[in-house]
Design an enzyme around this catalytic site. Structure first.
Site, PDB file in Angstrom:
ATOM      1  N   VAL A  17      -0.219   6.728  -6.699  1.00 11.76           N
ATOM      2  CA  VAL A  17      -0.563   6.591  -5.283  1.00 11.76           C
ATOM      3  C   VAL A  17      -0.284   7.886  -4.538  1.00 11.76           C
ATOM      4  O   VAL A  17      -1.135   8.409  -3.814  1.00 11.76           O
ATOM      5  CB  VAL A  17       0.207   5.423  -4.639  1.00 11.76           C
ATOM      6  N   GLU A 130       0.658  -1.373   5.413  1.00 17.94           N
ATOM      7  CA  GLU A 130      -0.566  -2.053   5.010  1.00 17.94           C
ATOM      8  C   GLU A 130      -0.754  -2.052   3.500  1.00 17.94           C
ATOM      9  O   GLU A 130      -1.282  -3.008   2.929  1.00 17.94           O
ATOM     10  CB  GLU A 130      -1.779  -1.404   5.680  1.00 17.94           C
ATOM     11  N   VAL A 133       1.081  -4.914   0.245  1.00 19.81           N
ATOM     12  CA  VAL A 133       0.785  -6.261  -0.245  1.00 19.81           C
ATOM     13  C   VAL A 133      -0.473  -6.315  -1.095  1.00 19.81           C
ATOM     14  O   VAL A 133      -0.466  -6.888  -2.185  1.00 19.81           O
ATOM     15  CB  VAL A 133       0.677  -7.258   0.925  1.00 19.81           C
ATOM     16  N   ILE A 137      -6.947  -3.936   0.655  1.00 23.12           N
ATOM     17  CA  ILE A 137      -7.331  -5.088   1.482  1.00 23.12           C
ATOM     18  C   ILE A 137      -6.538  -5.075   2.779  1.00 23.12           C
ATOM     19  O   ILE A 137      -5.306  -5.102   2.753  1.00 23.12           O
ATOM     20  CB  ILE A 137      -7.068  -6.408   0.738  1.00 23.12           C
ATOM     21  N   GLY A 188      -4.652  -0.395 -18.997  1.00 20.37           N
ATOM     22  CA  GLY A 188      -3.862   0.112 -17.886  1.00 20.37           C
ATOM     23  C   GLY A 188      -3.683  -0.866 -16.747  1.00 20.37           C
ATOM     24  O   GLY A 188      -3.155  -0.512 -15.694  1.00 20.37           O
ATOM     25  N   GLU A 191       1.692  -3.061 -17.270  1.00 17.33           N
ATOM     26  CA  GLU A 191       2.671  -2.094 -17.744  1.00 17.33           C
ATOM     27  C   GLU A 191       3.090  -2.424 -19.176  1.00 17.33           C
ATOM     28  O   GLU A 191       2.878  -3.535 -19.668  1.00 17.33           O
ATOM     29  CB  GLU A 191       3.903  -2.114 -16.834  1.00 17.33           C
ATOM     30  N   ASP A 202       6.554  -9.499  -8.702  1.00 13.60           N
ATOM     31  CA  ASP A 202       5.713  -8.727  -7.800  1.00 13.60           C
ATOM     32  C   ASP A 202       5.080  -9.626  -6.735  1.00 13.60           C
ATOM     33  O   ASP A 202       5.127  -9.328  -5.542  1.00 13.60           O
ATOM     34  CB  ASP A 202       4.629  -8.011  -8.607  1.00 13.60           C
ATOM     35  N   LYS A 206       5.570  -9.910  -2.390  1.00 17.83           N
ATOM     36  CA  LYS A 206       4.457  -9.893  -1.446  1.00 17.83           C
ATOM     37  C   LYS A 206       4.426 -11.168  -0.613  1.00 17.83           C
ATOM     38  O   LYS A 206       4.104 -11.143   0.582  1.00 17.83           O
ATOM     39  CB  LYS A 206       3.140  -9.703  -2.200  1.00 17.83           C
ATOM     40  N   GLY A 308      -4.499  -0.020  -7.620  1.00 19.66           N
ATOM     41  CA  GLY A 308      -5.174   1.247  -7.891  1.00 19.66           C
ATOM     42  C   GLY A 308      -4.669   2.347  -6.976  1.00 19.66           C
ATOM     43  O   GLY A 308      -4.469   2.128  -5.783  1.00 19.66           O
TER      44      GLY A 308
END
Length: 433
Positions: A17, A130, A133, A137, A188, A191, A202, A206, A308
């Site tokens: 990222v 933003e 989560v 989106i 990918g 993990e 995870d 969220k 991504g």
């Protein structure tokens, strides 16, 4: 033309990222300046290892291992390093130095969000997240701003792309969990250690963030009920399909308004049955979707890429532009409206429908005994389907009307020890109807 104000931007982290954020900040500098009203100067990028390989080539002079010095004097600090520490300490340092925060760190917000937001309120800074989560989106800003005047009753979200990919392929191809997980790792999407995804850690983080926003209250991460997908089998998928459902890992955030002891909320993450005509049933692959039920706005669905590096970077940069505009306009940051102090109920108190699959002896009177146990446990039968297995036993797939979780759980326990049930094959909750 008047010269634009220059704002110093510090970037913490240069992984998938962070490297994309850095690249886009530099590549689209002119456009971002026009949109934000300020020149955004990338002052530096804090990394753990300057020589580590990265997705994007970055100028060596921007890289530093001294995050604390980089933070000092920055107007906006972007935190995309992940994890709890040192991310939390760096963010608090940045807030106390007068910077606005943009972060994609769901774990940090779910665990330390109250502390971070309180610190920002004290100095009038803003914390934007933003990207925390559902990547690209837009769901945080709609919940925080667009729906702030409405009454959100319920959120159901597919908020983890790895698990959705696995369950989707199991449903559509009849594949086994282990085979699809191996493919996800090879591609990918998962993990090497997939625990955070497949055990729903995870998604639980969220869910805590979404519920806190939607219900204007603080939802501690430890209050989120969590179940992963490792127990989902091909047989469970087949039974769900036959009954007109698909299995999805859902984050469910629900306002409970009709309780005798006052309003409360329920926040849980688990694999659930979703009717095939529900919008969430058509979310395939690694995509995410969040379905919001509001009193005035009605039903809303936000859908798109939930993971991504590039997609997440898009959401990060949107927050950066907003933070820059605030700097130019002046004034304090927008604080979080977590003031309701609503209790979070335990999983045993929720009310929903269930699909219970039992393996029993194929003998007269067994179904009547099972029905009697369910009735005694205040669990009402809606549908029953019986098939004979290759071993000569009967398999009962029982759909229930709405029941209290603790009643259902106790009743299944009695069925398991009743003498007529050989095995409780599965218990799945039904959501979205």
């Amino acid at each position: 033309m008047t010269d634009k104000r220059r704002l110093r931007v510090a970037l913490l982290g240069a992984g998938s990222v962070g490297s994309q954020v850095a690249s886009l900040l530099r590549e689209h500098a002119d456009e971002l300046a026009e949109r934000s009203g300020a020149e955004l100067e990338l002052a530096g990028i804090a990394v753990r290892n300057i020589d580590a390989p990265r997705d994007v080539e970055l100028p060596a002079e921007l890289l530093t291992t001294d995050a604390e010095t980089l933070i000092v004097g920055s107007d906006i600090v972007i935190e995309v390093m992940g994890g709890l520490e040192p991310a939390r300490s760096y963010v608090l340092q940045a807030i106390n130095s007068g910077a606005d925060i943009v972060t994609a760190n769901k774990a940090m917000l779910a665990t330390h969000g109250a502390e971070i937001f309180d610190a920002a309120d004290q100095v009038g800074a803003s914390v934007s997240y933003e990207a925390a989560v559902a990547a690209a989106i837009p769901i945080i800003r709609p919940l925080r701003d667009s729906l702030a005047g409405d009454h959100v009753n319920r959120i159901m979200g597919i908020v983890n792309g790895t698990t959705n990919y696995i369950l989707d392929r199991m449903d559509r191809e009849g594949a086994d969990f282990a085979d699809v997980l191996a493919d996800a790792q090879r591609l990918g999407y998962a993990e090497a250690d997939p625990t955070a995804d497949v055990e729903a850690y995870d998604a639980a983080q969220k869910a805590a963030i979404l519920a806190s926003l939607a219900f204007h209250t603080t939802v501690p991460l430890e209050s989120v009920h969590r179940e992963g997908i490792t127990g989902i089998t091909k047989g469970m998928m087949d039974a769900a399909r036959h009954a007109g459902y698909v299995i999805k890992l859902l984050a469910v955030c629900e306002r409970l308004a009709d309780r005798a002891d006052g309003e409360a909320v329920s926040v849980r993450v688990y694999p659930a049955l979703v009717a095939r005509d529900h919008p969430l049933a058509s979310v395939h692959g690694v995509n995410n979707a969040v379905f919001v039920e509001a009193a005035a706005a009605g039903n809303l669905m936000f859908y798109g890429a939930g993971a991504g590096g590039l997609q997440t970077a898009s959401a990060v940069l949107g927050d950066v532009v907003s933070a820059a505009r605030r700097h130019i306009a002046g004034g304090v940051g927008v604080g979080e409206s977590a003031r309701a102090h609503l209790p979070v109920v335990q999983i045993g108190e929720i009310v929903t429908r269930y699909q219970v699959t039992l393996e029993v002896d194929d003998e007269p009177g067994v179904l009547a005994t099972v029905a009697g146990i369910l009735s005694d446990g205040r669990v009402s039968i809606a549908t029953v389907e019986q098939t004979v297995t290759d071993e000569g036993r009967a398999r009962l797939v029982i759909g229930t009307h709405k029941a209290v979780e603790q009643d259902l759980d106790a009743t299944v326990g009695r069925l398991a020890t009743s003498g007529v049930v050989e095995r409780v094959v599965s218990v799945l909750r039904v959501e979205g109807d």
